[in-house]
Enzyme design. Sequence first.
Site, PDB file in Angstrom:
ATOM      1  CB  SER A  52      -0.950  -0.003   1.196  1.00 50.55           C
ATOM      2  OG  SER A  52      -0.242   0.016   2.417  1.00 50.55           O
ATOM      3  CG  ASP A  53       3.858   2.290   2.988  1.00 50.03           C
ATOM      4  OD1 ASP A  53       3.069   3.182   3.333  1.00 50.03           O
ATOM      5  OD2 ASP A  53       4.430   1.544   3.783  1.00 50.03           O
ATOM      6  CG  LEU A  54       6.354   0.186  -2.358  1.00 52.39           C
ATOM      7  CD1 LEU A  54       6.850  -1.218  -2.673  1.00 52.39           C
ATOM      8  CD2 LEU A  54       7.472   1.199  -2.582  1.00 52.39           C
ATOM      9  CB  SER A  64      -0.531   5.224  -1.671  1.00 54.62           C
ATOM     10  OG  SER A  64       0.535   4.985  -0.776  1.00 54.62           O
ATOM     11  N   GLY A  65       2.212   5.712  -3.387  1.00 57.24           N
ATOM     12  CA  GLY A  65       3.241   6.605  -3.910  1.00 57.24           C
ATOM     13  C   GLY A  65       3.185   6.700  -5.420  1.00 57.24           C
TER      14      GLY A  65
END
Length: 391
Positions: free
Chosen positions: A174-176, A178-179
């Site tokens: 989810s971090d990657l 959304s980035g």
Amino acid sequence: MTDHSLPADGARGPLAGVRVIELGQYISGPYAAKLLADLGADVIKVESPDGDPMRRWEGSGTYSPQFAAYNRGKRGVVLDLKDPEGLERLLELAEGADVLIENFRPGVAERLGFGPGVLRARNPRLISCAITGFGPEGPYAKRPAYDTVISAVGGMYSQVVPDSVLRPLGPAFSDLLSGMSAAQAVLAALHAREARGEGEHLEVSMVGSLIDFVTEAASTYLETGQVAAPDSRPRRAQAYACVGSDGKAFVIHMSVPEKFWTGLLEVLERPDLADDPRFATREGRVRNYDELDVELKAITATEPREHWMQRLAAHDIPHGPLNTVADLFDDPQVAVMGLVEEIASPAGGTVRVPAPSTRFHRSGRPELRAAPLLGADTDALTRPRTEGARA
């Protein structure tokens, strides 16, 4: 685009001349800004005096390899945004910027004094982008949003973690994602600004980015009510993982074309499988995936991986080695593509890093630079107006 002075090493790339202010921590915001830096943007990372917590990810020092991975190509500034002078320095930077990215919880930017309204008053052409876990409203909005939480809530783990191995799994999906979503949105907003002449505020949620990524499973459920499991797509895609007699793993992906199935039977020297009622049709192979998986593993265990790789290549069957990260950088294809580069390290010497995957044959790309030391460019970029123009 705004006409900015370029870094001393000379910027290239399709975003040369675009200045980005990043107030990011951990992964999503920093990764979005790193993607823009890889495209040639001049990215100024603004940190608190304590620095981005990812700097201390390994438990010591202020320059962990994880921080270096998500922050290369940037310049570094330290500002205390709880101090009026620090806030004013940030707003002055924003006056001359094209983009500002932050990934605080909803309301934090407004509380600190650089919400969208304040930024727009100082620079109507600025594109501000807020990355949050769950968006600005709703019962989860104010909760701390880390990758494990979002990957669970957003349905990703249900797609990759079998019930028999129920535990969080990497990478930081989810971090990657959304980035990546934020970087894509910024690029679209930069394009729209050329027509409208003014910027806008963007909202990107981690959970929304994840739902968009699992769009096949989500759309299938909304249309049919079928709930996808970790093996749902491999079944439909007819994708298998096998292990040679030498213990080395590889994958086969037959997809829809029947020629890949018939070709695989030639590779395996098992034409009899074509007459097996369980596997005679693609629908049967999808339905009896587990049984076919057992058959394939038993056959491929009789010869080394390279034997099967050569035969699969000769019959044009989609396949590849199942690489670890260590294997990846010894892979001859990766070497030919130039996907690893050596750059100078702020600590001295050089380090090898993954190179950007996209090539621009006209605009090129900037020379890769390591992530900044904490506050390395504070003096050069935040001098009061009376001391002269900023870089």
